[in-house]
Design a protein around this motif. Structure first.
Motif, PDB file in Angstrom:
ATOM      1  N   ASP A  48       1.713  -2.134  12.814  1.00  0.00           N
ATOM      2  CA  ASP A  48       0.423  -1.984  12.151  1.00  0.00           C
ATOM      3  C   ASP A  48       0.574  -0.893  11.100  1.00  0.00           C
ATOM      4  N   ILE A  49       0.481  -1.267   9.827  1.00  0.00           N
ATOM      5  CA  ILE A  49       0.765  -0.329   8.727  1.00  0.00           C
ATOM      6  C   ILE A  49      -0.478   0.407   8.257  1.00  0.00           C
ATOM      7  N   THR A  50      -1.571   0.284   9.010  1.00  0.00           N
ATOM      8  CA  THR A  50      -2.767   1.063   8.687  1.00  0.00           C
ATOM      9  C   THR A  50      -2.413   2.541   8.616  1.00  0.00           C
ATOM     10  N   ALA A  70       0.464  -5.995  10.696  1.00  0.00           N
ATOM     11  CA  ALA A  70      -1.000  -5.984  10.704  1.00  0.00           C
ATOM     12  C   ALA A  70      -1.476  -4.794   9.895  1.00  0.00           C
ATOM     13  N   CYS A  71      -2.695  -4.890   9.389  1.00  0.00           N
ATOM     14  CA  CYS A  71      -3.261  -3.768   8.616  1.00  0.00           C
ATOM     15  C   CYS A  71      -4.777  -3.936   8.557  1.00  0.00           C
ATOM     16  N   SER A  72      -5.497  -2.831   8.683  1.00  0.00           N
ATOM     17  CA  SER A  72      -6.955  -2.891   8.568  1.00  0.00           C
ATOM     18  C   SER A  72      -7.326  -3.255   7.128  1.00  0.00           C
ATOM     19  N   GLU A  73      -8.434  -3.962   6.975  1.00  0.00           N
ATOM     20  CA  GLU A  73      -8.839  -4.379   5.637  1.00  0.00           C
ATOM     21  C   GLU A  73      -9.144  -3.183   4.734  1.00  0.00           C
ATOM     22  N   VAL A  74      -9.490  -2.042   5.322  1.00  0.00           N
ATOM     23  CA  VAL A  74      -9.764  -0.831   4.535  1.00  0.00           C
ATOM     24  C   VAL A  74      -8.517  -0.357   3.806  1.00  0.00           C
ATOM     25  N   ASP A  75      -7.361  -0.471   4.462  1.00  0.00           N
ATOM     26  CA  ASP A  75      -6.101   0.008   3.893  1.00  0.00           C
ATOM     27  C   ASP A  75      -5.252  -1.107   3.292  1.00  0.00           C
ATOM     28  N   PHE A  76      -5.730  -2.326   3.337  1.00  0.00           N
ATOM     29  CA  PHE A  76      -4.888  -3.476   3.019  1.00  0.00           C
ATOM     30  C   PHE A  76      -4.339  -3.444   1.593  1.00  0.00           C
ATOM     31  N   GLU A  77      -5.148  -3.046   0.638  1.00  0.00           N
ATOM     32  CA  GLU A  77      -4.711  -3.062  -0.757  1.00  0.00           C
ATOM     33  C   GLU A  77      -3.708  -1.951  -1.065  1.00  0.00           C
ATOM     34  N   LYS A  78      -3.552  -1.011  -0.135  1.00  0.00           N
ATOM     35  CA  LYS A  78      -2.620   0.105  -0.350  1.00  0.00           C
ATOM     36  C   LYS A  78      -1.229  -0.179   0.218  1.00  0.00           C
ATOM     37  N   LYS A  79      -1.035  -1.365   0.765  1.00  0.00           N
ATOM     38  CA  LYS A  79       0.242  -1.685   1.411  1.00  0.00           C
ATOM     39  C   LYS A  79       1.398  -1.593   0.422  1.00  0.00           C
ATOM     40  N   HIS A  80       2.567  -1.234   0.939  1.00  0.00           N
ATOM     41  CA  HIS A  80       3.754  -1.093   0.108  1.00  0.00           C
ATOM     42  C   HIS A  80       4.180  -2.442  -0.455  1.00  0.00           C
ATOM     43  N   PHE A  81       4.748  -2.415  -1.638  1.00  0.00           N
ATOM     44  CA  PHE A  81       5.197  -3.637  -2.305  1.00  0.00           C
ATOM     45  C   PHE A  81       6.224  -4.397  -1.461  1.00  0.00           C
ATOM     46  N   ASP A  82       7.074  -3.652  -0.722  1.00  0.00           N
ATOM     47  CA  ASP A  82       8.163  -4.268   0.044  1.00  0.00           C
ATOM     48  C   ASP A  82       7.675  -5.254   1.097  1.00  0.00           C
ATOM     49  N   VAL A  83       6.444  -5.111   1.571  1.00  0.00           N
ATOM     50  CA  VAL A  83       5.936  -5.989   2.632  1.00  0.00           C
ATOM     51  C   VAL A  83       4.828  -6.923   2.146  1.00  0.00           C
ATOM     52  N   SER A  84       4.520  -6.874   0.864  1.00  0.00           N
ATOM     53  CA  SER A  84       3.379  -7.628   0.351  1.00  0.00           C
ATOM     54  C   SER A  84       3.556  -9.138   0.475  1.00  0.00           C
ATOM     55  N   HIS A  85       4.818  -9.603   0.557  1.00  0.00           N
ATOM     56  CA  HIS A  85       5.058 -11.052   0.638  1.00  0.00           C
ATOM     57  C   HIS A  85       5.058 -11.571   2.071  1.00  0.00           C
TER      58      HIS A  85
END
Length: 324
Positions: free
Chosen positions: A257-259, A282-297
């Motif tokens: 969980d990358i929150t 997994a990631c909370s929707e609050v932090d979702f747009e801040k996820k690292h590029f490496d895992v975005s796919h």
């Protein structure tokens, strides 16, 4: 520390380059097969006094280096001594017992992990496996590549892999060079995917904000017959503890969980993926747009609350893990 102000000295029965020593009696050592390591004075004394364990320590260090986890390994005697090391994001800290615990438990595991070592050093299909580089006058495949204490044991392990048809002789006669056979590559793929463990390592930010999320993650995993594992002490300045790496290796799969976007969580997920473990992000929707590029796919579970996390995680495990 007396006697270590030199360019080269013996550690675990092998010549290492001595780089420097800090005020905490921590020595920085370098060797081509291992990269850079940090060891306390107590570790050096321990290894000198326990010669029967030296090959085990070298074998695990060698395997860690081949995994290319891009972490400099720190080794101490006691857990509380980890504070002696300057904590940075590119260091992995082990006690000597944590390191020794990673040595293979039986001959079957020795054969499997030796084959994996060969595949990492000679990754191309059909590539010749050579014992030594004549031009550089160095042995490419020392005993610790095979978790062996001497050349006799190394030969036994190589012969066993030949008998299993994991390796073959290039010319059909001489031992060297060798190559990994089709059967060997199939075994490598099977070994990387196979696990009898019911443990699931959970990588996530641990603080009061995520306590409830952990409760629901634990519930989802447990209800499907798995055992959720977390190590709270991961959260101090992104240090990666040796026990954490061992738990990842022994897990059936990993939930990350990358929150909060902790570097340690991203690293643990990456380490698991290098071992060909399944990782559920997994990631909370609050932090979702801040996820690292490496895992975005990756297909990341986006959750709005803890109940939503529970339901989606349980569905994902049932749909992708439990059916394997």
């Amino acid at each position: 520390m007396n006697g270590f102000g030199i360019k080269e000295f013996q550690f675990c029965g092998e010549p290492w380059m001595f780089v420097s020593e800090n005020s905490n009696d921590v020595c920085i050592l370098q060797k081509e097969d291992f990269g850079t390591i940090f060891v306390t004075e107590g570790v050096i004394i321990y290894c000198n006094d326990n010669k029967n364990l030296q090959y085990k320590i070298l074998s695990v260090l060698y395997e860690q280096h081949l995994l290319e986890i891009k972490k400099r390994i720190c080794i101490c005697i006691y857990d509380e001594q980890k504070s002696l090391f300057e904590i940075t994001k590119n260091k992995t800290c082990f006690t000597i017992n944590e390191l020794l615990a990673q040595f293979p438990e039986n001959i079957a595991e020795i054969l499997e992990r030796s084959l994996l070592n060969l595949s990492r050093q000679f990754p191309n299909r059909g590539q010749e496996i050579i014992l030594e580089d004549i031009n550089q006058e160095r042995q490419i495949l020392p005993c610790y590549c095979f978790f062996a204490k001497d050349e006799k044991e190394q030969g036994f392990i190589i012969d066993a892999m030949l008998e299993k048809n994991w390796l073959s002789k290039i010319d059909g006669i001489h031992t060297w060079p060798l190559k990994i056979t089709v059967t060997g590559w199939l075994e490598i793929e099977s070994t990387l995917k196979r696990t009898d463990s019911k443990n699931v390592f959970v990588a996530m930010m641990f603080d009061e904000k995520t306590n409830e999320a952990w409760n629901y993650v634990q519930k989802a995993i447990s209800e499907l017959g798995f055992n959720p594992v977390r190590i709270d002490k991961v959260e101090f300045n992104d240090e990666i503890n040796g026990q954490i790496l061992l738990n990842i290796k022994q897990s059936a799969f990993v939930v990350a969980d990358i929150t909060g976007h902790r570097n340690g969580v991203y690293f643990e997920a990456g380490f698991a993926m290098a071992l060909k473990k399944d990782v559920i992000f997994a990631c909370s929707e609050v932090d979702f747009e801040k996820k690292h590029f490496d895992v975005s796919h990756y297909n990341i579970i986006k959750w709005k609350d803890e109940q939503d996390l529970y339901e989606k995680l349980k569905d994902r495990i049932q749909g992708t893990i439990a059916l394997k």
